[in-house]
Design an enzyme around this catalytic site. Structure first.
Site, PDB file in Angstrom:
ATOM      1  CB  CYS B 103      -0.900   0.008   1.230  1.00  0.00           C
ATOM      2  SG  CYS B 103      -1.930   1.493   1.320  1.00  0.00           S
ATOM      3  CB  SER B 107      -0.868   0.772   6.582  1.00  0.00           C
ATOM      4  OG  SER B 107      -1.967   1.508   7.099  1.00  0.00           O
ATOM      5  CB  CYS B 108      -4.910  -0.603   2.233  1.00  0.00           C
ATOM      6  SG  CYS B 108      -5.847   0.921   2.457  1.00  0.00           S
TER       7      CYS B 108
END
Lengths: 93, 195
Positions: B103, B107-108
């Site tokens: 990501c 922070s996906c």
């Protein structure tokens, strides 16, 4: 304006610390911050997109100088001030 | 005041506590509520879930087809809800192609299927570099792919999360689905390792 979080392809960040860490949090306050985020979002104090925006619009120098969950905490505080839930300076010593 | 009070971690911990107290005083939330929410936010999130999905795909071709066509629906068949509103796309490694997820913006990550993300996944170094020089980055993880292996990097977003379907290791034909589950590692589901 480019936002500091948009770093895909940027050079100069050096090697990756590939250390295997299985602990989700490295300090108790980090877990509390995630709890605060989830609780405030569940109560519609703010939504996920507002939260992302608050992180992504941090001044570049501040963004780079803070840890992952510090950014979360700063974003929560920014939104709480913007929404009038807390007053600026209310958290200061 | 001791020197520990000046440590940045101590300072921020104090501010977090103060915010909690302030929100309790204002009646916005309670400490007990927060404890409950912290427990709930991570419960059930584990790479063992992703491993179960992979082992099923290895042993059931029809399931694998469904998984690659619609990851969100296929993991729900096994009882896993990956995100309330996001789509899950599962990308398959083959002899010719290797996939890795990132990501770049933050922070996906498919938390329910992979467990809490490692620190390096959220680091500026990983996010900035894996899209530019994936081969070099994978080598830093000890994964040296042949020059003719094509590498695809998948950049996660608020709407779409990714998970890698690793190649099934050789000589595992006699293994049960449960045994196969035990072979799958978190990094293989991200694409920074093979099995």
């Amino acid at each position: 304006m480019a936002r500091m979080n948009d770093i895909g392809g940027m050079q100069g960040f050096g090697p990756i610390d590939t250390t295997e860490d299985t602990e989700p949090f490295h300090a108790d306050w980090e877990a509390r911050v995630v709890g605060l985020f989830n609780a405030l979002r569940a109560q519609d104090v703010f939504n996920t997109n507002e939260f992302r925006d608050a992180i992504e619009s941090m001044p570049p120098a501040e963004y780079l100088a803070t840890s992952y969950y510090e950014r979360w905490f700063k974003a929560i505080c920014t939104l709480l001030e913007r929404k009038g839930v807390i007053e600026p300076g209310e958290l200061d010593d | 005041m001791t020197s520990a009070d000046h440590h940045p971690d101590t300072l921020i911990a104090r501010r977090v506590r103060r915010l909690e107290t302030l929100l309790e005083e204002k009646g916005v939330l309670s400490g007990a509520q927060l404890d409950e929410i912290i427990d709930a936010s991570l419960s059930g999130a584990s790479p063992a879930n992703g491993a179960r999905v992979v082992a099923r795909a290895w042993t059931d071709p029809a399931y694998k087809s469904r998984l690659l066509a619609d990851g969100t629906a296929a993991v729900r068949e096994l009882g896993f809800m990956e995100g309330g509103f996001q789509r899950l796309r599962v990308v398959e490694n083959t002899d010719e192609t290797h996939n890795v997820i990132v990501c770049t913006l933050c922070s996906c990550y498919p938390l329910r299927l992979l467990g809490p993300s490692p620190s390096w996944y959220k680091s500026e170094a990983y996010r900035s570099r894996v899209v530019r020089e994936p081969r070099a980055v994978l080598a830093e993880f000890g994964l040296n792919l042949p020059d003719d292996t094509e590498i695809t990097v998948w950049d996660s977003s608020a709407e779409t999360r990714y998970m890698v379907l690793p190649r099934r290791p050789a000589d595992t034909d006699s293994m049960s689905e449960a045994e196969l589950t035990g072979l799958v590692t978190r990094n293989a589901l991200i694409g920074t390792a093979e099995l």
